[in-house]
Scaffold this active site. Structure first.
Site, PDB file in Angstrom:
ATOM      1  CG  HIS A 248      -7.834   3.807  -0.385  1.00  0.00           C
ATOM      2  ND1 HIS A 248      -7.008   3.508  -1.421  1.00  0.00           N
ATOM      3  CD2 HIS A 248      -7.065   4.434   0.552  1.00  0.00           C
ATOM      4  CE1 HIS A 248      -5.787   3.929  -1.129  1.00  0.00           C
ATOM      5  NE2 HIS A 248      -5.789   4.505   0.060  1.00  0.00           N
TER       6      HIS A 248
ATOM      7  N   GLY B  54      -2.670  19.312   0.168  1.00  0.00           N
ATOM      8  CA  GLY B  54      -1.765  20.376  -0.273  1.00  0.00           C
ATOM      9  C   GLY B  54      -0.381  19.820  -0.576  1.00  0.00           C
TER      10      GLY B  54
ATOM     11  CG  HIS C 271      -1.973   1.085   1.142  1.00  0.00           C
ATOM     12  ND1 HIS C 271      -3.318   0.837   1.203  1.00  0.00           N
ATOM     13  CD2 HIS C 271      -1.859   2.429   0.991  1.00  0.00           C
ATOM     14  CE1 HIS C 271      -3.981   1.982   1.095  1.00  0.00           C
ATOM     15  NE2 HIS C 271      -3.111   2.962   0.977  1.00  0.00           N
TER      16      HIS C 271
ATOM     17  CG  PHE D 279      -2.525  13.901   3.467  1.00  0.00           C
ATOM     18  CD1 PHE D 279      -1.247  13.448   3.757  1.00  0.00           C
ATOM     19  CD2 PHE D 279      -3.399  13.040   2.813  1.00  0.00           C
ATOM     20  CE1 PHE D 279      -0.853  12.172   3.380  1.00  0.00           C
ATOM     21  CE2 PHE D 279      -3.015  11.764   2.436  1.00  0.00           C
ATOM     22  CZ  PHE D 279      -1.728  11.330   2.722  1.00  0.00           C
TER      23      PHE D 279
ATOM     24  CD  GLU E 291      -7.884   6.353   4.878  1.00  0.00           C
ATOM     25  OE1 GLU E 291      -8.258   6.490   3.716  1.00  0.00           O
ATOM     26  OE2 GLU E 291      -6.771   6.734   5.266  1.00  0.00           O
TER      27      GLU E 291
ATOM     28  CG  HIS F 262      -6.602   2.915   5.032  1.00  0.00           C
ATOM     29  ND1 HIS F 262      -5.548   3.250   5.825  1.00  0.00           N
ATOM     30  CD2 HIS F 262      -6.419   3.579   3.861  1.00  0.00           C
ATOM     31  CE1 HIS F 262      -4.754   4.090   5.165  1.00  0.00           C
ATOM     32  NE2 HIS F 262      -5.266   4.296   3.974  1.00  0.00           N
TER      33      HIS F 262
HETATM   34  O1  LIG Z   1      -4.800   7.018   3.171  1.00  0.00           O
HETATM   35  C1  LIG Z   1      -5.261   7.478   2.115  1.00  0.00           C
HETATM   36  N1  LIG Z   1      -6.576   7.327   1.812  1.00  0.00           N
HETATM   37  C2  LIG Z   1      -7.106   7.803   0.654  1.00  0.00           C
HETATM   38  N2  LIG Z   1      -6.403   8.463  -0.262  1.00  0.00           N
HETATM   39  C3  LIG Z   1      -5.093   8.655  -0.007  1.00  0.00           C
HETATM   40  C4  LIG Z   1      -4.464   8.177   1.157  1.00  0.00           C
HETATM   41  N3  LIG Z   1      -3.158   8.507   1.103  1.00  0.00           N
HETATM   42  C5  LIG Z   1      -2.978   9.174  -0.050  1.00  0.00           C
HETATM   43  N4  LIG Z   1      -4.138   9.256  -0.732  1.00  0.00           N
HETATM   44  C6  LIG Z   1      -4.373   9.915  -2.018  1.00  0.00           C
HETATM   45  O2  LIG Z   1      -3.567   9.322  -3.001  1.00  0.00           O
HETATM   46  C7  LIG Z   1      -3.258  10.266  -3.998  1.00  0.00           C
HETATM   47  C8  LIG Z   1      -1.839  10.045  -4.438  1.00  0.00           C
HETATM   48  O3  LIG Z   1      -1.690   8.768  -4.988  1.00  0.00           O
HETATM   49  C9  LIG Z   1      -3.485  11.629  -3.391  1.00  0.00           C
HETATM   50  O4  LIG Z   1      -4.474  12.297  -4.119  1.00  0.00           O
HETATM   51  C10 LIG Z   1      -3.953  11.357  -1.974  1.00  0.00           C
HETATM   52  O5  LIG Z   1      -5.046  12.151  -1.611  1.00  0.00           O
END
Ligand SMILES: O=c1[nH]cnc2c1ncn2[C@@H]1O[C@H](CO)[C@@H](O)[C@H]1O
Length: 414
Positions: free
Chosen positions: A337, A191, A98, A189, A340, A365
């Site tokens: 995903h 940003g 992941h 995040f 989460e 998640h």
């Molecule tokens: O934990 C997460 N849950 C959902 N989306 C995520 C997570 N971490 C990063 N991104 C998303 O993945 C994209 C980059 O590949 C970004 O747009 C970010 O918002």
């Protein structure tokens, strides 16, 4: 598991102790991996690891100064000094399954390496978002300034670099103050992803970035990775944009080059196409057709499909069920995903059920599963792993703020 030992009432101490032992033994045999038989050498390593772990646990239990019970961002340095961490760092990990395209390599490497490349420009938009872009000649879309020129205005360039780092990483010494709630941290995040995207999507920068990232994983003894990505088109210095297929070909070739250079310590990487979920049905329809094209063009390198972004703010999977079922029909693997979320009974925590019904190979998640026994049973029956990341949950204010007591902390029991 095995049938539970009968534990009737007894007034006899030795019977009592025997019953007690049987229950403790049963709990031991329920632990994930208990069936593994260690070789003599592994036994030796295990002794060293367990001694280190017991010492750290015992110390934490006494002093309550226990690193996993604190905010990760405030104790990273101390964690890196931990004996247990040092041993685990060297151990073979198997796979990192992941990961996100633009969060693959250390932000400090990006600052120290990529932001020192020539032709890099930066600017702030009206919302104060930082953007980077490599240009032969900057366009007029923003008030672009050459990064090297801005840096040279600083008496101490490391101050400028620290500022850049703070725009590319959530790391801070006062997380509680800076990130008071889940929507604030998510917006900061996002940003970070906005700032880094055009910095690393310059084709030569991406090649350096991906190659370096795979090296960081190999150094941690990770043997294989799968990374998700939104697939922003790569671009050249003169502004030419690559197509999605050309971009994925660069991903694949860079991976292959790294594998060829490291045959004895790295097996490979695959890509999961994972565009944002906060979109309409027509867009998901386009995602699905691109996904089908990618699977055809890169049957071995492209692993499958996912949707990313803050679930509570995006669209639930059920909104796209017509489009997503086409992926099942085309026999394309999905890695959604789902779950989460801290909420229960909202549209988003049902995502976990949709992800399972849409036949996810793994779920990103997925910790809402603890609140859905029926879904949990289904995940077990179909053998669908949850990709749990307590650090991600903690720093983004999802779920328990400390690992001790994380709701998934018992998932290593069968
Ligand atoms: O934990 C997460 N849950 C959902 N989306 C995520 C997570 N971490 C990063 N991104 C998303 O993945 C994209 C980059 O590949 C970004 O747009 C970010 O918002």
């Amino acid at each position: 598991g095995v049938a539970h030992p009968s534990a009737g009432h007894t007034f006899n101490t030795s019977d009592y102790l025997q019953q007690r032992r049987a229950i403790l033994d049963q709990e031991e045999t329920d632990i994930l991996g208990q069936g593994l038989v260690l070789s003599a050498e592994e036994e030796e390593v295990n002794k060293i690891l367990m001694a280190a772990k017991d010492a750290e646990m015992e110390d934490g239990f006494q002093t309550l100064d226990f690193l996993p019970s604190k905010n990760f961002m405030t104790v990273i340095q101390q964690m890196e000094e931990s004996q247990v961490f040092k041993i685990i760092r060297q151990m073979p990990k198997g796979a990192a399954l992941h990961l996100h395209d633009t969060a693959l390599a250390s932000a400090s490497w990006v600052v120290q390496e990529l932001t020192y490349w020539p032709h890099l420009y930066m600017c702030y938009d009206t919302d104060d978002h930082l953007f980077f872009r490599f240009f032969e000649k900057p366009d007029t879309s923003c008030a672009w300034e050459l990064v090297s020129a801005v840096r040279s205005n600083y008496v101490d360039p490391s101050e400028f670099d620290a500022m850049l780092f703070s725009k590319l990483s959530l790391l801070t010494e006062d997380p509680n103050e800076k990130y008071p709630d889940i929507n604030t941290v998510w917006s900061i995040f996002q940003g970070y992803f906005i700032a880094i995207t055009d910095l690393v999507m310059y084709r030569p920068a991406w090649e350096a970035y991906l190659y370096h990232a795979l090296g960081e994983f190999a150094d941690d003894n990770v043997l294989y990775v799968e990374f998700r990505g939104t697939l922003p088109p790569l671009y050249e210095l003169n502004g030419t944009r690559l197509t999605e297929e050309e971009s994925v070909a660069v991903y694949r070739d860079t991976t292959q080059r790294f594998v060829n250079d490291n045959p004895d310590r790295f097996f490979g990487a695959r890509f999961i196409y994972a565009p944002p979920r906060g979109v309409d049905n027509a867009t998901v329809h386009e995602y699905v057709s691109l996904m089908k094209r990618l699977k055809k063009a890169f049957p071995d390198f492209v692993a499958g499909f996912d949707l990313v972004g803050q679930e509570d703010k995006g669209e639930p999977l059920i909104a796209f069920v017509d489009e997503l079922l086409q992926l099942s029909e085309a026999d394309i693997r999905v890695f959604y995903h789902a779950g989460e979320t801290n909420w229960m009974g909202m549209e988003t925590d049902d995502n976990i059920i949709d992800a399972l019904l849409l036949n996810a190979s793994r779920i990103g998640h997925g910790y809402a599963l603890v609140k859905h026994p029926e879904a949990k049973a289904l995940a077990r029956e179909r053998d669908v792993p949850m990709e749990v990341c307590p650090i991600s949950n903690q720093v983004r204010r999802h779920q328990a703020l400390q690992f001790v007591g994380n709701e998934c902390s018992n998932w290593w029991r069968t």
